[in-house]
Motif scaffolding. Structure first.
Motif, mmCIF file in Angstrom:
data_model
loop_
_atom_site.group_PDB
_atom_site.id
_atom_site.type_symbol
_atom_site.label_atom_id
_atom_site.label_comp_id
_atom_site.label_asym_id
_atom_site.label_seq_id
_atom_site.Cartn_x
_atom_site.Cartn_y
_atom_site.Cartn_z
ATOM 1 N N GLU A 1 -3.704 8.013 0.348
ATOM 2 C CA GLU A 1 -3.585 8.945 -0.525
ATOM 3 C C GLU A 1 -4.496 10.130 -0.174
ATOM 4 O O GLU A 1 -4.321 11.337 -0.659
ATOM 5 N N GLU A 2 -5.371 9.765 0.829
ATOM 6 C CA GLU A 2 -6.437 11.031 1.374
ATOM 7 C C GLU A 2 -5.945 11.441 2.592
ATOM 8 O O GLU A 2 -6.688 12.487 3.155
ATOM 9 N N ILE A 3 -4.692 11.201 3.066
ATOM 10 C CA ILE A 3 -4.349 11.754 4.518
ATOM 11 C C ILE A 3 -4.083 13.201 4.635
ATOM 12 O O ILE A 3 -3.816 13.752 3.393
ATOM 13 N N ASP A 4 -4.007 13.896 5.622
ATOM 14 C CA ASP A 4 -3.999 15.243 5.789
ATOM 15 C C ASP A 4 -2.443 15.629 5.593
ATOM 16 O O ASP A 4 -1.504 14.842 6.420
ATOM 17 N N ARG A 5 -1.917 16.275 4.861
ATOM 18 C CA ARG A 5 -0.623 16.640 4.719
ATOM 19 C C ARG A 5 0.166 17.376 5.764
ATOM 20 O O ARG A 5 1.283 17.429 6.278
ATOM 21 N N ALA A 6 -0.797 18.061 6.517
ATOM 22 C CA ALA A 6 -0.189 18.976 7.668
ATOM 23 C C ALA A 6 0.743 18.316 8.730
ATOM 24 O O ALA A 6 1.777 19.088 8.950
ATOM 25 N N PRO A 7 0.289 17.224 9.277
ATOM 26 C CA PRO A 7 0.991 16.452 10.344
ATOM 27 C C PRO A 7 2.406 16.237 9.588
ATOM 28 O O PRO A 7 3.435 16.052 10.237
ATOM 29 N N ILE A 8 2.407 15.675 8.484
ATOM 30 C CA ILE A 8 3.700 15.287 7.632
ATOM 31 C C ILE A 8 4.769 16.376 7.418
ATOM 32 O O ILE A 8 5.835 16.307 7.827
ATOM 33 N N GLU A 9 4.135 17.533 7.077
ATOM 34 C CA GLU A 9 4.884 18.684 6.799
ATOM 35 C C GLU A 9 5.430 19.066 8.168
ATOM 36 O O GLU A 9 6.547 19.732 8.219
ATOM 37 N N ALA A 10 4.775 19.141 9.419
ATOM 38 C CA ALA A 10 5.274 19.516 10.487
ATOM 39 C C ALA A 10 6.521 18.518 10.884
ATOM 40 O O ALA A 10 7.578 19.062 11.619
ATOM 41 N N ALA B 1 1.086 -0.981 0.129
ATOM 42 C CA ALA B 1 0.015 -0.018 0.041
ATOM 43 C C ALA B 1 0.705 1.411 -0.159
ATOM 44 O O ALA B 1 0.415 2.224 -0.634
ATOM 45 N N LEU B 2 1.967 1.217 0.828
ATOM 46 C CA LEU B 2 2.763 2.497 0.574
ATOM 47 C C LEU B 2 3.554 2.722 -0.576
ATOM 48 O O LEU B 2 3.672 3.694 -0.931
ATOM 49 N N ILE B 3 3.780 1.707 -1.109
ATOM 50 C CA ILE B 3 4.562 2.126 -2.508
ATOM 51 C C ILE B 3 3.571 2.070 -3.525
ATOM 52 O O ILE B 3 3.825 2.783 -4.674
ATOM 53 N N ALA B 4 2.373 1.830 -3.399
ATOM 54 C CA ALA B 4 1.156 1.978 -4.507
ATOM 55 C C ALA B 4 0.369 3.290 -4.344
ATOM 56 O O ALA B 4 -0.060 3.729 -5.246
ATOM 57 N N ALA B 5 0.644 4.071 -3.009
ATOM 58 C CA ALA B 5 0.134 5.351 -3.094
ATOM 59 C C ALA B 5 1.127 6.626 -3.562
ATOM 60 O O ALA B 5 2.033 6.278 -3.241
ATOM 61 N N GLN B 6 0.624 7.375 -4.345
ATOM 62 C CA GLN B 6 1.305 8.465 -5.019
ATOM 63 C C GLN B 6 2.184 9.297 -4.093
ATOM 64 O O GLN B 6 3.108 9.504 -4.336
ATOM 65 N N ASN B 7 1.519 9.560 -2.905
ATOM 66 C CA ASN B 7 2.264 10.600 -2.009
ATOM 67 C C ASN B 7 3.281 9.745 -1.014
ATOM 68 O O ASN B 7 3.938 10.536 -0.387
ATOM 69 N N THR B 8 3.305 8.526 -1.160
ATOM 70 C CA THR B 8 4.349 7.769 -0.111
ATOM 71 C C THR B 8 5.307 7.112 -1.104
ATOM 72 O O THR B 8 6.247 6.450 -0.477
ATOM 73 N N THR B 9 4.964 6.860 -2.170
ATOM 74 C CA THR B 9 5.836 5.833 -3.037
ATOM 75 C C THR B 9 7.332 6.630 -3.183
ATOM 76 O O THR B 9 7.282 7.767 -3.540
ATOM 77 N N PRO B 10 8.414 5.937 -3.041
ATOM 78 C CA PRO B 10 9.572 6.525 -3.309
ATOM 79 C C PRO B 10 10.118 7.263 -4.790
ATOM 80 O O PRO B 10 10.417 8.156 -4.729
ATOM 81 N N ASN B 11 9.565 6.308 -5.709
ATOM 82 C CA ASN B 11 9.546 6.986 -7.115
ATOM 83 C C ASN B 11 8.663 5.909 -8.129
ATOM 84 O O ASN B 11 7.957 5.088 -7.684
ATOM 85 N N ARG B 12 8.689 6.358 -9.237
ATOM 86 C CA ARG B 12 7.731 5.931 -10.284
ATOM 87 C C ARG B 12 7.705 4.486 -10.590
ATOM 88 O O ARG B 12 6.741 3.840 -10.695
ATOM 89 N N VAL B 13 9.119 3.902 -10.357
ATOM 90 C CA VAL B 13 9.204 2.567 -10.673
ATOM 91 C C VAL B 13 8.276 1.753 -9.670
ATOM 92 O O VAL B 13 7.629 0.876 -9.728
#
Lengths: 274, 268
Positions: free
Chosen positions: A173-182, A105-117
């Motif tokens: 993919e739907e998580i809130d960005r704010a805690p991550i930016e913090a 799930a982590l590599i298949a989600a656009q916002n947590t996957t390390p790269n396109r491959v």
């Protein structure tokens, strides 16, 4: 009021016949309807059915049910053992599938996957897992490892992986960005961001889909035995092959009880945990 | 004293997901004990797993490249699956409307409600493959058993969803028609059906797609369609042909999923 003088404006609008659909919509609906009828006619006229069998079917089914009553409960020990095995297959497989699905799930989600491959690798795993039915996975693993529970457990793990990974991936993919930016602003490492920023946000979904999948897997594991992959399906197949219809009835009742109990447990867990 | 130390403590701790520590540790320990126990009761044969790995390599070697040589068999199997997947949901959806009305608490009297619910529970409890076996025994091998199986399968799902929708309808329209002196059938036709129609159409399209998946597997027990071809290929160790069939199933399922998704989005 001024009907004669006004030929346009609100009055003309008021006198226009009211239609629910525009002509284009009407043609579209008609075409859709026609398509359904054509597809049905084509299917029914070319399918290889021996029609007398259909008219005969209610009588045959009635005959089959008559042979099933009263259910023969003398085999209850074997049935109970097989039921427990079925529950164990479903639960163990769900347990391992849940753990394996997290990295996918982590590599298949656009916002947590390390790269396109890795993104495409993740998507490939999800799609191939979900498009192959549990029974087909079971056929494959029975061919590899021989009949038995290992084939069944692996089949359910391989099938559940795509389902769990897809739903958890969507939640990521739907998580809130704010805690991550913090977290990133305080200089947290990638692992710490995942552990403290991403995972806490998806944990409710994670438990919800795990419980849902366990419920589905319970049903799926009742048929694994039909291709030799363990569980209650094995003795069901045996009873059907020997025409022991009264035993079949008991097994079917046991399956209904198992599925209803599974639904009740899933509902209780959902209320307790989420 | 204790309060101030707890405030000045520097390290922050993540609040646990389950607040009650008894429930949290109970669940964790319970699941752990269960997994260990369940794994130990299953008759694992590690020897066979070890033997299986080279066999897996051999199977994959045989399977690549997929063989499309017998494409005639492939196409006839698929067209039968598609026909089953068209006829069965139409029959199933047709039958699921009365069952859904029976199983809606706000419309049916208690005994009829119980019958409707029982039909739905029984139709949903059995995996389509089990239903297929019974129908194959009753009406013989072939697509008829597949159609009957998927009809039951459609009733279980569509009637359940539809009954839930019926229970949520706006009751005002029903009262208005009743006040105007309309009979039961007229009330159903003008006050209830229009409210559930969009859901009904959406569910039908969903069923077309889901029946196509299911029709691929009921063939494994002899109820027609591509599943029978797949089972035969496995039985004859024709792994290259089996891979070709599996790839085609994946392709067809993905296409039908995309198409039905598009149609549903356009309708709603």
């Amino acid at each position: 009021m001024t009907t004669g003088s006004q030929t346009s404006g609100p009055d003309a609008v008021a006198h226009r016949a009211w239609n629910r659909h525009t002509p284009r919509q009407r043609w579209g609906r008609f075409a859709g309807f026609l398509l359904v009828v054509a597809a049905t006619v084509w299917s029914l006229s070319t399918i290889d059915i021996f029609w007398p069998w259909l008219w005969d079917a209610p009588q045959q089914m009635g005959d089959l049910f008559r042979r099933m009553v009263p259910p023969d409960t003398s085999q209850w020990k074997g049935i109970l053992t097989a039921l427990i095995e079925t529950v164990n297959i479903a639960t163990i497989a769900t347990f391992f599938a849940v753990f394996l699905s997290l990295p996918v799930a982590l590599i298949a989600a656009q916002n947590t996957t390390p790269n396109r491959v890795t993104l495409w690798l993740g998507r490939f795993i999800l799609v191939s897992s979900r498009s192959v039915n549990t029974i087909v996975w079971a056929l494959l693993f029975v061919a590899i490892f021989g009949p038995g529970v290992i084939a069944g457990i692996l089949a359910i793990i391989f099938r559940s992986l795509g389902f769990l990974g897809k739903l958890i991936g969507e939640a990521i993919e739907e998580i809130d960005r704010a805690p991550i930016e913090a977290l990133e602003a305080t200089g947290a490492t990638r692992t710490k961001v995942l552990l403290y920023g991403v995972i806490p946000q998806v944990i409710p979904t994670f438990f919800a889909v795990s419980i849902l999948r366990w419920d589905i897997n319970l049903r799926e594991s009742t048929v694994l035995g039909l291709v030799g992959a363990g569980g209650i399906g094995l003795i069901l197949q045996g009873a059907i092959d020997t025409f022991a219809w009264q035993t079949v009835a008991t097994i079917l009742l046991a399956i209904i009880a198992l599925v209803i109990a599974g639904e009740a447990v899933a509902a209780w867990l959902r209320k307790k945990v989420i | 004293m204790t309060a101030s130390t707890s405030i000045t403590r520097k390290t922050w701790r993540k609040p646990p997901f389950i607040a009650n520590p008894w429930l949290r540790w109970g669940l964790i320990v319970g699941i752990g004990v269960y997994i260990v126990w369940a794994t130990s009761t299953l008759p694992f044969d590690w020897e066979r797993v070890r033997e299986g790995l080279p066999r897996a390599a051999r199977i994959f070697n045989n399977a690549f490249p997929p063989s499309f040589e017998r494409s005639g068999l492939l196409i006839s199997g698929f067209s039968e699956s598609i026909k089953i997947a068209i006829v069965a949901p139409l029959a199933g959806v047709g039958l699921s409307v009365p069952v859904a009305f029976m199983a809606a608490r706000n419309i049916s009297p208690a005994p009829i409600y119980a019958i409707g619910r029982a039909i739905i529970i029984i139709a949903r409890s059995f995996h389509p493959v089990i239903v297929a076996i019974l129908f194959v025994k009753a009406v013989g091998f072939g697509p008829l058993a597949g159609i009957l199986t998927l009809t039951i399968y459609s009733i279980g799902f569509v009637a359940k969803m539809l009954a839930e929708r019926i229970e949520e309808i706006d009751w005002g329209q029903v009262e208005a028609l009743r006040a105007a002196g309309a009979g039961t059938l007229v009330t159903l036709q003008y006050a209830v059906l229009p409210q559930i129609m969009p859901r009904q159409i959406g569910l039908t399209i969903y069923q077309l797609d889901s029946n196509l998946r299911a029709s691929a597997i009921v063939g494994i027990v002899g109820a027609g369609g591509i599943g029978g071809t797949l089972m035969n290929a496995f039985g004859r160790y024709d792994y290259d042909f089996a891979l070709a069939i599996t790839l085609c199933i994946i392709g067809v399922v993905l296409v039908s999923e995309a198409v039905s998704g598009q149609i549903r989005r356009a309708l709603w």
